[in-house]
Design an enzyme around this catalytic site. Sequence first.
Site, PDB file in Angstrom:
ATOM      1  N   THR A  99     -20.508  -0.286 -19.687  1.00  0.00           N
ATOM      2  CA  THR A  99     -20.349   0.125 -21.093  1.00  0.00           C
ATOM      3  C   THR A  99     -20.375  -1.082 -22.031  1.00  0.00           C
ATOM      4  O   THR A  99     -20.812  -0.959 -23.180  1.00  0.00           O
ATOM      5  CB  THR A  99     -19.033   0.893 -21.289  1.00  0.00           C
ATOM      6  OG1 THR A  99     -17.964   0.152 -20.691  1.00  0.00           O
ATOM      7  CG2 THR A  99     -19.097   2.261 -20.648  1.00  0.00           C
ATOM      8  N   THR A 100     -19.911  -2.245 -21.562  1.00  0.00           N
ATOM      9  CA  THR A 100     -19.989  -3.465 -22.383  1.00  0.00           C
ATOM     10  C   THR A 100     -21.409  -4.018 -22.337  1.00  0.00           C
ATOM     11  O   THR A 100     -21.962  -4.412 -23.369  1.00  0.00           O
ATOM     12  CB  THR A 100     -19.000  -4.526 -21.864  1.00  0.00           C
ATOM     13  OG1 THR A 100     -17.708  -3.938 -21.740  1.00  0.00           O
ATOM     14  CG2 THR A 100     -18.921  -5.709 -22.806  1.00  0.00           C
ATOM     15  N   ASP A 133     -13.762   3.704 -13.507  1.00  0.00           N
ATOM     16  CA  ASP A 133     -15.036   2.974 -13.453  1.00  0.00           C
ATOM     17  C   ASP A 133     -15.514   2.805 -12.015  1.00  0.00           C
ATOM     18  O   ASP A 133     -16.701   2.949 -11.724  1.00  0.00           O
ATOM     19  CB  ASP A 133     -14.876   1.595 -14.117  1.00  0.00           C
ATOM     20  CG  ASP A 133     -14.970   1.672 -15.635  1.00  0.00           C
ATOM     21  OD1 ASP A 133     -15.044   2.801 -16.147  1.00  0.00           O
ATOM     22  OD2 ASP A 133     -14.956   0.623 -16.298  1.00  0.00           O
ATOM     23  N   ASP A 193     -12.404  -2.864 -21.143  1.00  0.00           N
ATOM     24  CA  ASP A 193     -13.381  -1.801 -20.918  1.00  0.00           C
ATOM     25  C   ASP A 193     -14.095  -1.512 -22.239  1.00  0.00           C
ATOM     26  O   ASP A 193     -13.459  -1.095 -23.212  1.00  0.00           O
ATOM     27  CB  ASP A 193     -12.671  -0.543 -20.398  1.00  0.00           C
ATOM     28  CG  ASP A 193     -13.639   0.589 -20.151  1.00  0.00           C
ATOM     29  OD1 ASP A 193     -14.666   0.348 -19.497  1.00  0.00           O
ATOM     30  OD2 ASP A 193     -13.377   1.714 -20.619  1.00  0.00           O
TER      31      ASP A 193
END
Length: 535
Positions: free
Chosen positions: A101-102, A403, A68
């Site tokens: 988020t990545t 998520d 994550d």
Amino acid sequence: MATPATVALPRSGSKTESYVDNKRKEDVRQSNILSARTVADTVRTSLGPRGMDKMISTSSGDVIITNDGATILNKMEVLQPAAKMLVELSKSQDSAAGDGTTTVVVIAGALLRQCLSLLSHGIHPTVISDSLHKAALKAVDVLTAMAVPVELSDRESLIKSASTSLNSKVVSQYSSLLAPLAVDSVLSVVDPAKPDIVDLRDIKIVKKLGGTVDDTELVKGLVFDKKVSHASGGLTRMENAKIAVIQFQISPPKTDIEQSIVVSDYAQMDRILKEERQYILGMIKKIKATGCNVLLIQKSILRDAVTDLSLHYLAKAKILVVKDVERDEIEFITKTLNCLPIANIEHFRAEKLGYADLVEELPVGDGKIVKITGIKDMGRTTTVLVRGSNQLVLDEAERSLHDALCVVRCLVSKRFLIAGGGAPEIELSRQLGAWAKVLHGMEGYCVKSFAEALEVIPYTLAENAGLNPIAIVTELRNRHAQGEINAGINVRKGQITNILEENVVQPLLVSTSAITLATECVRMILKIDDIVTVR
């Protein structure tokens, strides 16, 4: 001969000449871009279903295994100010969309790489910044045009979207269980009066060690990760429960200031003990008179919330006790039970109680939990009991579930889906590249670089899956040029397919938020020309 930093004074009647040293500004800008790119390259390998995981060892000796992006960056000790901006960028994406988020950090890193090339060609940072802003607005329009509308009643589409976010996680093999669970959780807390807003604080995730992730369940009620009070034969099960949430102590009062009481003989000691018993008995009689048979007692920091004596009398009165309830859980508990917290014994009324069919203590794993089910007039909340065989899996299951919940929340607030698998990025790259050709001057050159930067997502997805990234991206470009806007990388089959038909979908909000936030962050880094340290 004047040095580069010297300002030449004008002679009478001559034009002013000045020589300004821009070397330091270029060095600072280049240093910032390189530092931020290093952070982006760190998480790039964890992008996609075949991305690598990171093992993070904290200073306290704890170990975290995750892919994550937000968690990885949050745990990293980043010192360079510009690099810290990418950590904050990941946090912004986490709060705005919850997923991607990545992706947002990888896009920002690719944009910075292109900016470095543009700067080396002598293009001014302000020109680049303005062009990136225009390109980002155009990109959002293109993504919106590609999107497919979805209704909340279409449960299958919601589950597909949640599954896509879980496929890149450590616990991806459990996506068939966790995705429907996430969808049902969010839909159960949607308020008809505010259909576009979901507060994830209404979904409580309780972690319990023992068992496997398969044992994770959705509980229509309340779960406490603690056991009931067993002192003096306390009850462990109560049917037709009348529940009170109290914020006062059922124990003898203490003096307001630090004082010591000196007892000179046994008669005085007996009198004190008798007064304590009478005080506690009086409180319990008032509680029992309202019909209350379950007490949830808030944790106290000033003195013991309950004593052995009060627990003994509560057990005699057939009242089940759950003590040490955390202060920050009170709001969720009262909303779920549809009751009011009671701050003083004098305010103890029957109308402030909550009602449930069953309160019971159950053995789970190595410990026990308290479960409240069949709540009358239950508020719009739900609880998820997450299980795991060890702490690493348990923590990652919780992060993955968060998520998935965020993805479903995105679909509630903006009800559009787009394909995943690098399809939207390649389509953006193609359309922005075509748009750049009709723009004039430096602007077109900058937009073309923005379009090229977006190819980093499909390139990285292919690279992390062990495919030939150049061949894959080239074929993707070709398929999109032929009008196949949903053609994307199927990492399981190792080829390019219609990714929408493969059920690899994501919310529109995740992609638009990633593009917008990444562009904002890059523009901010570009505008920095010096770092001033204040001591």
